[in-house]
Design an enzyme around this catalytic site. Structure first.
Site, PDB file in Angstrom:
ATOM      1  N   GLY A  84       0.714  -1.224  -0.166  1.00 35.95           N
ATOM      2  CA  GLY A  84       0.076   0.235   0.057  1.00 35.95           C
ATOM      3  C   GLY A  84       0.931   1.235  -0.053  1.00 35.95           C
ATOM      4  NE  ARG A 169      10.440  -3.751   3.487  1.00 34.32           N
ATOM      5  CZ  ARG A 169       9.366  -3.608   4.125  1.00 34.32           C
ATOM      6  NH1 ARG A 169       9.315  -3.547   5.528  1.00 34.32           N
ATOM      7  NH2 ARG A 169       8.476  -4.043   3.267  1.00 34.32           N
ATOM      8  NE  ARG A 176       4.739  -9.082   1.798  1.00 34.20           N
ATOM      9  CZ  ARG A 176       5.191  -7.721   2.346  1.00 34.20           C
ATOM     10  NH1 ARG A 176       4.761  -7.966   3.781  1.00 34.20           N
ATOM     11  NH2 ARG A 176       5.895  -7.063   1.912  1.00 34.20           N
ATOM     12  CG  ASP A 241       0.288  -8.478   6.605  1.00 35.40           C
ATOM     13  OD1 ASP A 241      -0.192  -9.298   7.560  1.00 35.40           O
ATOM     14  OD2 ASP A 241       0.579  -7.427   6.641  1.00 35.40           O
ATOM     15  CG  ASN A 242       3.991  -7.431   8.951  1.00 32.04           C
ATOM     16  OD1 ASN A 242       3.932  -6.997   7.788  1.00 32.04           O
ATOM     17  ND2 ASN A 242       3.245  -6.902   9.780  1.00 32.04           N
TER      18      ASN A 242
HETATM   19  P1  AMP Z   1       1.659  -3.122   8.011  1.00 30.43           P
HETATM   20  O1  AMP Z   1       0.810  -3.217   9.484  1.00 30.43           O
HETATM   21  O2  AMP Z   1       2.892  -2.235   8.172  1.00 30.43           O
HETATM   22  O3  AMP Z   1       2.374  -4.436   7.944  1.00 30.43           O
HETATM   23  O4  AMP Z   1       0.629  -2.814   6.873  1.00 30.43           O
HETATM   24  C1  AMP Z   1      -0.404  -3.336   6.624  1.00 30.43           C
HETATM   25  C2  AMP Z   1      -1.066  -3.167   5.263  1.00 30.43           C
HETATM   26  O5  AMP Z   1      -1.338  -1.661   5.326  1.00 30.43           O
HETATM   27  C3  AMP Z   1       0.052  -3.291   4.238  1.00 30.43           C
HETATM   28  O6  AMP Z   1      -0.727  -3.356   3.070  1.00 30.43           O
HETATM   29  C4  AMP Z   1       0.485  -1.926   4.144  1.00 30.43           C
HETATM   30  O7  AMP Z   1       1.013  -1.599   2.668  1.00 30.43           O
HETATM   31  C5  AMP Z   1      -0.617  -0.864   4.377  1.00 30.43           C
HETATM   32  N1  AMP Z   1      -0.217   0.223   4.743  1.00 30.43           N
HETATM   33  C6  AMP Z   1       0.211   0.760   5.926  1.00 30.43           C
HETATM   34  N2  AMP Z   1       0.564   2.053   6.072  1.00 30.43           N
HETATM   35  C7  AMP Z   1       0.186   2.503   4.808  1.00 30.43           C
HETATM   36  C8  AMP Z   1      -0.088   3.899   4.536  1.00 30.43           C
HETATM   37  N3  AMP Z   1       0.495   4.837   4.932  1.00 30.43           N
HETATM   38  N4  AMP Z   1      -0.556   4.215   3.232  1.00 30.43           N
HETATM   39  C9  AMP Z   1      -0.937   2.952   2.469  1.00 30.43           C
HETATM   40  N5  AMP Z   1      -0.940   1.485   2.800  1.00 30.43           N
HETATM   41  C10 AMP Z   1      -0.360   1.533   3.906  1.00 30.43           C
HETATM   42 MG    MG Z   2       3.460  -5.323   6.618  1.00 30.23          MG
END
Ligand code: AMP
Ligand code: MG
Length: 465
Positions: A84, A169, A176, A241-242
């Protein structure tokens, strides 16, 4: 400034449904804040053009794309996540012959942004930079940080307008558990098979078929989580997903290294139930592998047999975690060949640390020195433990190699971020220099070993990434 990245892209050759081709969104005022010279060299990258790592210039040979994936977030399935706010520029083969992803994070919106802005602010970018590089210096598999670029575009979070930034990164890949889940849940079996073959070839070439892959990922994740535990690391968002197929640590959001030891420690303010508490991490790793198993089973015609075999593989993981844990914690108290009989000795030390709020890192690092008992409030209890321990003839050289003298403490990271926001990168540089030598720390960094005072304690690490 001209620069060259020797791209050799493979993910971009996979079928269309795996990603969306998309350039990063340009930003105003890109300035290089941090550049990882050693890593750049390892990747065969020369030059350091801030515009490339801000997403303003797409370098020759790149094939920019946003990857698709799904995942269980805090136990609930989200059928579509995806990059995202990240763009995979492409891959290079590094000096060791390993294929590595080069990804921009905070590079603008994508079709997978949902409600997000696709951006990142300086705080989490520098946090990930410091903590991932510290993890690498500790010898634990992790994605790495190549560059941090500051922009002139503010990013809006709960706290208000914040300085924007983009992180570059580097990862063995961004595959994943959630990458497998999306195709399995959609019933896209051909895509799932293609992905499985790709993952085996890229990460676990010795694996025989989907269940061989499952086994290899279980082993890699068991080793990883045991390694985290051994340095007091709490990932904070172990969503599927992580959770990587490579076995690298990924996604440094609300993560933290513990100061005072407590099994139930949680830092993420969004983790209300403590699902990802320190002591729960092994269980969650197994749960995540059960989700990978569920996805991979879709590849078999004889589902009943596949379920049986996959179950046996996942059920072997607690034993693997236990073995890896014992090896790691055994080494921390100087026992090269710790056996299950040594387990009470380790557990009693941890119980003492927990009951007396001893500092995890300093407590282990002090073992065998004259300051060891000062780490504990009940000195008599420690003295009694020490007598039992010394009877096992600990190897102090092994302890020096396995007990870091320094970790990236939260209060230091927060102070570093505050300084960087004010335009002062000196604390960042000093922290990075110290964290590069965790097992052989020069005395000049002694102040960075000190646990936080009452006022300095950072209770939570989630502040709108
Ligand atoms: P995360 O919790 O960082 O693993 O993110 C979970 C999901 O939310 C992933 O699909 C990320 O790409 C999306 N995401 C997190 N922050 C943002 C943001 N600021 N804009 C768009 N997508 C985000
Ligand atoms: Mg993530």
């Amino acid at each position: 400034m001209s620069m060259h990245i020797p791209f050799d892209n493979s993910y971009a050759t996979l079928p269309d449904g795996f990603f969306t081709r998309l350039d990063p969104t340009p930003v105003k005022g890109a300035r290089m804040l941090a550049w990882n010279t050693d890593l750049a060299q390892q990747l065969g990258i020369d030059g350091q053009d801030a515009n490339v790592f801000a997403g303003n210039t797409v370098p020759d040979g790149a094939a920019p794309l946003a990857q698709l994936y799904a995942g269980h977030q805090f136990g609930n399935y989200n059928p579509q996540l995806g990059d995202g706010r990240a763009i995979l520029l492409g891959e290079v083969i590094d000096q060791d012959g390993t294929r590595r992803d080069i990804q921009l994070k905070g590079s603008g919106p994508t079709p997978y942004s949902r409600m997000g802005d696709g951006r990142a602010w300086l705080g989490p970018v520098l946090r990930e930079y410091v903590v991932s590089e510290a993890m690498h210096a500790l010898g634990i598999p992790t994605t790495r940080a190549l560059a941090a670029v500051a922009t002139d575009e503010p990013v809006y979070r709960e706290q208000g307008a914040l300085p924007g930034a983009v992180l570059t990164r580097i990862a063995a890949s961004h595959l994943r558990v959630g990458t497998f889940q999306i195709f399995a849940h959609r019933g896209e079996i051909d895509a799932l098979r293609t992905l499985t073959d790709y993952a085996i070839a890229r990460h676990h070439p010795q694996a025989d078929g989907p269940l061989g892959l499952l086994s290899a990922v279980c082993v890699a994740q068991a080793e990883l989580v045991a390694a985290w535990m051994s340095v007091g690391f709490i990932h904070g968002v172990m969503n599927t997903d992580n959770c990587t197929i490579s076995g690298e640590t990924i996604d440094y959001g609300p993560c933290a290294f513990m100061d005072a030891y407590h099994e139930g420690r949680v830092f993420s303010s969004i983790d209300q139930m403590g699902r990802y508490a320190f002591g729960n991490q092994p269980r969650i790793a197994v749960w995540n592998m059960a989700q990978l198993a569920t996805a991979l089973i879709q590849l078999f015609d004889d589902k009943e047999r596949a379920v049986e075999e996959a179950t046996a593989i996942v059920h072997a993981m607690p034993g693997q975690l236990q073995t890896a844990w014992l090896r790691r914690f055994g080494a921390k108290i100087g026992l090269a060949e710790a056996t299950p009989e040594d387990q009470p000795l380790i557990e009693d030390l941890l119980a003492m640390m927990q009951a007396q709020s001893a500092d995890f890192t300093n407590g282990f690092a002090a073992l065998g020195t004259e300051t060891a008992r000062d780490q504990f409030t009940d000195r008599a209890a420690f003295d009694a433990w020490e007598v039992r321990w010394k009877a096992r003839l600990p190897d102090t050289a092994l302890m020096a190699r396995t007990n870091p003298q320094i970790i990236p403490r939260n209060h230091r990271i927060e102070a570093m971020i505050d300084a960087a926001v004010a335009g002062d990168m000196a604390p960042f540089t000093r922290l990075m220099d110290a964290l590069a030598a965790p097992y052989n720390l020069p005395d000049t960094y002694d102040d960075l070993r000190r646990p936080p005072t009452e006022d300095e304690i950072v209770p939570a690490t989630f502040c709108g990434t």
